[in-house]
Design an enzyme around this catalytic site. Structure first.
Site, PDB file in Angstrom:
ATOM      1  N   ARG A 224       0.861  -0.715   0.333  1.00 16.66           N
ATOM      2  CA  ARG A 224      -0.051  -0.242   0.066  1.00 16.66           C
ATOM      3  C   ARG A 224       1.327   1.316   0.129  1.00 16.66           C
ATOM      4  O   ARG A 224       2.156   1.531   0.712  1.00 16.66           O
ATOM      5  CB  ARG A 224      -0.687  -0.032   1.042  1.00 16.66           C
ATOM      6  CG  ARG A 224      -2.009  -1.306   1.272  1.00 16.66           C
ATOM      7  CD  ARG A 224      -3.198  -0.272   0.150  1.00 16.66           C
ATOM      8  NE  ARG A 224      -4.022  -1.357   0.320  1.00 16.66           N
ATOM      9  CZ  ARG A 224      -4.385  -2.549  -0.060  1.00 16.66           C
ATOM     10  NH1 ARG A 224      -3.623  -2.339  -1.865  1.00 16.66           N
ATOM     11  NH2 ARG A 224      -5.235  -3.022  -0.956  1.00 16.66           N
ATOM     12  N   HIS A 272      -1.450   0.725 -10.346  1.00 17.32           N
ATOM     13  CA  HIS A 272      -1.964  -0.172  -8.897  1.00 17.32           C
ATOM     14  C   HIS A 272      -3.266  -1.576  -9.779  1.00 17.32           C
ATOM     15  O   HIS A 272      -3.899  -2.208  -9.818  1.00 17.32           O
ATOM     16  CB  HIS A 272      -3.112   0.023  -8.632  1.00 17.32           C
ATOM     17  CG  HIS A 272      -3.844  -1.015  -7.224  1.00 17.32           C
ATOM     18  ND1 HIS A 272      -3.879   0.175  -5.429  1.00 17.32           N
ATOM     19  CD2 HIS A 272      -3.581  -2.056  -6.753  1.00 17.32           C
ATOM     20  CE1 HIS A 272      -4.722  -0.415  -5.439  1.00 17.32           C
ATOM     21  NE2 HIS A 272      -4.035  -1.896  -5.882  1.00 17.32           N
TER      22      HIS A 272
HETATM   23  N1  LIG Z   1      -0.918  -3.957  -5.501  1.00 16.09           N
HETATM   24  C1  LIG Z   1      -2.307  -4.938  -5.830  1.00 16.09           C
HETATM   25  O1  LIG Z   1      -2.572  -5.232  -7.371  1.00 16.09           O
HETATM   26  C2  LIG Z   1      -2.419  -5.742  -4.912  1.00 16.09           C
HETATM   27  C3  LIG Z   1      -3.312  -6.855  -4.774  1.00 16.09           C
HETATM   28  C4  LIG Z   1      -3.437  -7.366  -3.500  1.00 16.09           C
HETATM   29  C5  LIG Z   1      -2.832  -7.209  -2.672  1.00 16.09           C
HETATM   30  N2  LIG Z   1      -2.324  -6.420  -2.057  1.00 16.09           N
HETATM   31  C6  LIG Z   1      -1.674  -6.217  -0.972  1.00 16.09           C
HETATM   32  O2  LIG Z   1      -1.201  -6.998  -0.459  1.00 16.09           O
HETATM   33  C7  LIG Z   1      -0.951  -7.334   1.066  1.00 16.09           C
HETATM   34  C8  LIG Z   1      -0.699  -8.513   1.584  1.00 16.09           C
HETATM   35  O3  LIG Z   1      -2.500  -9.409   1.138  1.00 16.09           O
HETATM   36  P1  LIG Z   1      -1.815 -10.646   1.780  1.00 16.09           P
HETATM   37  O4  LIG Z   1      -3.504 -11.876   1.063  1.00 16.09           O
HETATM   38  O5  LIG Z   1      -0.718 -12.253   1.188  1.00 16.09           O
HETATM   39  O6  LIG Z   1      -2.071 -10.646   3.301  1.00 16.09           O
HETATM   40  P2  LIG Z   1      -1.865 -11.820   4.456  1.00 16.09           P
HETATM   41  O7  LIG Z   1      -2.118 -12.929   4.279  1.00 16.09           O
HETATM   42  O8  LIG Z   1      -2.724 -10.742   5.137  1.00 16.09           O
HETATM   43  O9  LIG Z   1      -0.519 -11.358   4.821  1.00 16.09           O
HETATM   44  C9  LIG Z   1      -0.118 -10.467   5.326  1.00 16.09           C
HETATM   45  C10 LIG Z   1       1.346 -10.278   6.505  1.00 16.09           C
HETATM   46  O10 LIG Z   1       2.204  -9.607   6.844  1.00 16.09           O
HETATM   47  C11 LIG Z   1       2.806  -9.869   8.147  1.00 16.09           C
HETATM   48  N3  LIG Z   1       2.764  -9.052   8.560  1.00 16.09           N
HETATM   49  C12 LIG Z   1       1.465  -7.698   8.946  1.00 16.09           C
HETATM   50  N4  LIG Z   1       1.586  -7.521  10.338  1.00 16.09           N
HETATM   51  C13 LIG Z   1       3.034  -7.461  10.205  1.00 16.09           C
HETATM   52  C14 LIG Z   1       3.588  -6.947  11.504  1.00 16.09           C
HETATM   53  N5  LIG Z   1       3.395  -5.692  12.000  1.00 16.09           N
HETATM   54  N6  LIG Z   1       5.598  -7.210  11.070  1.00 16.09           N
HETATM   55  C15 LIG Z   1       5.696  -8.044  10.137  1.00 16.09           C
HETATM   56  N7  LIG Z   1       4.580  -8.839   9.566  1.00 16.09           N
HETATM   57  C16 LIG Z   1       3.071  -8.323   9.410  1.00 16.09           C
HETATM   58  C17 LIG Z   1       1.658 -11.279   8.607  1.00 16.09           C
HETATM   59  O11 LIG Z   1       2.256 -11.763   9.691  1.00 16.09           O
HETATM   60  P3  LIG Z   1       1.816 -13.019  10.301  1.00 16.09           P
HETATM   61  O12 LIG Z   1       1.619 -14.195   8.589  1.00 16.09           O
HETATM   62  O13 LIG Z   1       2.712 -13.556  11.201  1.00 16.09           O
HETATM   63  O14 LIG Z   1       0.898 -12.732  10.463  1.00 16.09           O
HETATM   64  C18 LIG Z   1       1.846 -11.326   6.978  1.00 16.09           C
HETATM   65  O15 LIG Z   1       3.203 -12.650   6.837  1.00 16.09           O
HETATM   66  C19 LIG Z   1      -2.806  -6.520   1.096  1.00 16.09           C
HETATM   67  O16 LIG Z   1      -2.641  -6.254   2.506  1.00 16.09           O
HETATM   68  C20 LIG Z   1      -2.683  -5.814  -0.044  1.00 16.09           C
HETATM   69  O17 LIG Z   1      -2.117  -4.174   0.578  1.00 16.09           O
HETATM   70  C21 LIG Z   1      -2.088  -5.377  -3.612  1.00 16.09           C
END
Ligand SMILES: NC(=O)c1ccc[n+]([C@@H]2O[C@H](COP(=O)([O-])OP(=O)(O)OC[C@H]3O[C@@H](n4cnc5c(N)ncnc54)[C@H](OP(=O)(O)O)[C@@H]3O)[C@@H](O)[C@H]2O)c1
Length: 309
Positions: A224, A272
C-alpha cells in the site's frame, strides 16, 4: 441473499454473471434492484463510499472483494464487531510472481539503465553482466508473500521473508521481530513490500529503514502507498543509495500529475495493477463462505479487527 456493490455497472454485471453460473440458487442483488435496505444481511464490496454501510441496519457481515482490507477496517460506518471476510489469493499470487519476475529480470539485465539511456539517446552498454541473482527480501509472508517467496526460491534466488509470527517455509529464511527486520534489510538487493497497511506497518518504508539496505538495492511496493514515505525514497534514489523503485500503489490514487515520482528516472510506475482479483475465483470463495456461515462454521479470510489484517 448477497448485496453486491462496486459502484460500476459493468463490473457488477460481470460479477453477477459469475454468481449466477456458480451458485444459481443464491439471490444476488445490486442497487438497481431497489431492495429494502433492512433486508440486506451480507454485502460484497469494492471501495464503497463513506457512510455506505449506514444504510443497512441489519448487516451481519462484509465480504471484501479484495485481499487488502485497510480501507474497510478503519471506517466509522462499520462496527468493529461486524465480521469482514477478505479474499485469499483469488488468482493474485501468480500475477504478483509475474510482476516481480519482470522486476528481477529488469535488474539482472540492466534494462532499467538502458531505458534511462534511451531517453538520452545514449548508446552505452555496461561492461559486463552481474552473474549473480539479486537477493530477495519480502516484507509480509502471508497468502501472497509466501507463494512469491517459494517461487523465487525454486528459481534459485536467495529469499528472506519477514512476518509477525514465526513459521517454517521451505527454502525461505523466515525472520520476525525488529531484529529480524533489520537483518533482512541488510542482506536484501530487491526489497518487496507485501505487508498489509496497519497501524504497525504505516510509513514502514522510511529513510531510517530503507537506508539499511545495501548500496544499489531496489524497492518494489505492491503493498500500500501509505507504507512508503515518498520524499525519503526520492532522497535515497537521488543519492544513488537505491537504484530503482517500482511502485504500484500510492498514498493518493490516481497518483497526482504534479507528483515527483512521474518524472523520476529511477522510478517505474504502474497504476495499481500488480494483481487483479479474478472474479471467477473470488466468487467461489464468497459462495463457500456463505455456506460455512449458514452452517455456523468459521469463514475463511476472517479479518482480525485488532491487528487490522
Ligand atoms: N498491488 C496490488 O495489486 C495488490 C493486490 C493484492 C494485495 N495487495 C496488498 O498485499 C497485501 C498482502 O496481502 P496478503 O493476502 O498476502 O495478506 P496476508 O495474508 O494478511 O499477509 C500479511 C503478511 O504480513 C505480515 N504482517 C502483518 N503485520 C505485520 C507486522 N506488523 N510485522 C511483520 N509482519 C506483519 C503477516 O504476518 P503473519 O503471517 O505472522 O500474520 C503476514 O505474513 C494486502 O494487504 C494488500 O495491501 C496489493
Amino acid at each position: 441473499m448477497l448485496y453486491l456493490h462496486f459502484g460500476d455497472e459493468r463490473e457488477e454485471g460481470y460479477w453477477l454473471k459469475c454468481f449466477k453460473q456458480q451458485a444459481p440458487g443464491l439471490q444476488v442483488v445490486t442497487a438497481k434492484d431497489k431492495l429494502a435496505p433492512e433486508a440486506v444481511k451480507w454485502v460484497g464490496v469494492w471501495n464503497p463510499k463513506p457512510n455506505f454501510f449506514k444504510a443497512f441496519p441489519n448487516l451481519q457481515g462484509v465480504f471484501a472483494l479484495s485481499a487488502g482490507v485497510d480501507a474497510l477496517v478503519a471506517r466509522d460506518d462499520l462496527p468493529s464487531s461486524l465480521p469482514i471476510m477478505r479474499l485469499l489469493d483469488a488468482g493474485m499470487a501468480q500475477q504478483m510472481i509475474d510482476y516481480l519476475l519482470w522486476v528481477a529480470l529488469t535488474l539482472q539485465g540492466d534494462f532499467d539503465l538502458y531505458l534511462q539511456r534511451q531517453k538520452q539517446k545514449n548508446w552505452q552498454p555496461e561492461l559486463s553482466k552481474n552473474p549473480t541473482k539479486p537477493r530477495v527480501g519480502i516484507l509480509g509472508l502471508g497468502t501472497l508473500g509466501i507463494k512469491v517467496a517459494q517461487k523465487f526460491s525454486q528459481l534459485g534466488y536467495s529469499v528472506s521473508g519477514w512476518k509477525r509470527t514465526a513459521a517454517f517455509v521451505e527454502g525461505v529464511e523466515v525472520l520476525v521481530g525488529d531484529e529480524g527486520f533489520v537483518n533482512l534489510l541488510k542482506k536484501t538487493d530487491l526489497l518487496v513490500n507485501l505487508l498489509p497497511n496497519t497501524a504497525a506497518t504505516n510509513k514502514i518504508l522510511n529513510k531510517a529503514n530503507l537506508e539499511k539496505l545495501p548500496q544499489g538495492a531496489s524497492l518494489v511496493n505492491i503493498g500500500r502507498g501509505q507504507q512508503l514515505v515518498d520524499k525519503d525514497l526520492i532522497s535515497l534514489l537521488d543519492t544513488q543509495h537505491l537504484r530503482l523503485a517500482v511502485l504500484d500503489v500510492f498514498s493518493t490514487e490516481p497518483l497526482p500529475e504534479n507528483h515527483p515520482f512521474w518524472a523520476h528516472s529511477q522510478v517505474i510506475i504502474t497504476p495499481h495493477i500488480a494483481a487483479y482479483t479474478l472474479p471467477e475465483l473470488a466468487v467461489e470463495q464468497v459462495v463457500n463462505n456463505l455456506k460455512r456461515l449458514a452452517k455456523g462454521e468459521k469463514p475463511t479470510g476472517l479479518v482480525d479487527s485488532t491487528l487490522g489484517y
